[in-house]
Structures are given as C-alpha cells and as structure tokens.
Design a protein around this motif. Sequence first.
Motif, mmCIF file in Angstrom:
data_model
loop_
_atom_site.group_PDB
_atom_site.id
_atom_site.type_symbol
_atom_site.label_atom_id
_atom_site.label_comp_id
_atom_site.label_asym_id
_atom_site.label_seq_id
_atom_site.Cartn_x
_atom_site.Cartn_y
_atom_site.Cartn_z
ATOM 1 N N UNK A 194 0.841 -1.200 0.000
ATOM 2 C CA UNK A 194 0.000 0.000 0.000
ATOM 3 C C UNK A 194 0.872 1.245 0.000
ATOM 4 N N UNK A 195 2.163 1.044 -0.305
ATOM 5 C CA UNK A 195 3.076 2.170 -0.411
ATOM 6 C C UNK A 195 3.824 2.448 0.882
ATOM 7 N N UNK A 196 4.425 3.639 0.928
ATOM 8 C CA UNK A 196 5.187 4.049 2.102
ATOM 9 C C UNK A 196 4.378 5.053 2.917
ATOM 10 N N UNK A 197 4.681 5.112 4.203
ATOM 11 C CA UNK A 197 3.953 6.014 5.095
ATOM 12 C C UNK A 197 4.126 7.460 4.647
ATOM 13 N N UNK A 198 3.069 8.247 4.820
ATOM 14 C CA UNK A 198 3.134 9.658 4.504
ATOM 15 C C UNK A 198 4.074 10.370 5.482
ATOM 16 N N UNK A 199 4.654 11.499 5.067
ATOM 17 C CA UNK A 199 5.522 12.266 5.976
ATOM 18 C C UNK A 199 4.778 12.625 7.262
ATOM 19 N N UNK A 200 5.427 12.441 8.387
ATOM 20 C CA UNK A 200 4.836 12.780 9.677
ATOM 21 C C UNK A 200 4.047 11.666 10.329
#
Length: 202
Positions: A15-21
């Motif tokens: 599901x991709x990489x975590x969003x910034x923060x």
Amino acid sequence: MIAVNTPMHFRAGSVGRLLPGVEARLEPVPGIEGGGRLSIRGPNIMAGYLKADAPGVLQPTEGGWHDSGDIVTIDDTGFVTIKGRAKRFAKIGGEMVSLPAVEGYAARLWPNAEHAVVTRPDARKGEQLVLFTTQASATVGALQQWARGNGIAELSVPKDVRVVETLPVLATGKLDYVAMAECAAADGRVDRTGNVGEEESV
C-alpha cells in the motif's frame, strides 16, 4: 490516508510508504511470523473517539496511537504490505490462520461459487473454522483432499462446511460475517436463502 504508492516510489502488492509525519508501531501477534498489528499516529490521525457512553466527549487514544486493526509488514525501504485484518485471523492450536486465505483455498477448488469462513469456539484447539459456501456439492472430504494435494496445512481446512443458496449480506452489500459467526457459535444453521435460523442444514 496513511500510506501511498507513487509513480517514483511504487511496490506491487504493497500500500506504499507512510506519509511524511506518520509514525508506525508494530505489535507482535503470537503465531504470526513477520510484521505485526499496526498502530499509527501523526498530524492526520484522528484525535480520538466519540462514544455512546459519553456523548459529546472526545476520548483520545493512548499516547496518540490509533490501532488500525491491520496485520502488516514494513520492509527495509518503508513499504507497507497488509497481510490481513486482525479480526480475520483464527488461533487454532496455537497457530494463526488467515480466514481470507482459507476462503481463497475454497475459491480455487470451487471457483464458480461464493465462500465465507468464520470461527466458532473449540474447547480443545481454541477455535474451529466454519465454511459457508454456495457450492452445492461442497463437502469436507473434497476440501481435505484438495488441501492435501496442494500442500495446505490441516489446521487451515474447515471441518464444518455449510451449503447455502446465497451468503447473508448487510444492507451495504458486504458479507454479514457477524451473523454467520453467531450462527456457527450457536451451532445454528443458515438456510439456503442465506437467512440465519434453524430451518435447514446441509
């Protein structure tokens, strides 16, 4: 949204990489190798819950961590892959069994039918798998034979197969797993039209 694949950073099946923060924490789940139960916190994560027992009162999560209920893995480059929902795993004889995976086994054997797997308590092994299916000819024996031929562990094979005309669904159109689980736990029956009751057993 907590994670996303982009054209420059993409991994199929994730599901991709975590969003910034966004921070992630994985809690180990006994019986599941690799990954764990995902909790997240960050500026875009909800502040808490509004519950019926305290109307209008925001009840924050502990330390700002929100339990997603997902079992995931996060690789060395940060890509998140969902293995399943925590509530869609069964613990049988100390081993964790993915209910969607078991549904997938039934679908491979009977591809033209619909299948749903729930659990019921088992005094000896903790939980027992119950398969609801629209495959009229479905039997435990046929499923066991297919599983042996495909290297599927015996723990992942339901010993209780119930044939129905249609699977019960919610008003949203999603499968009514709660009704099937209640039926299985009470050793009740689902009739051929998908209604939970005591009318017919196959």
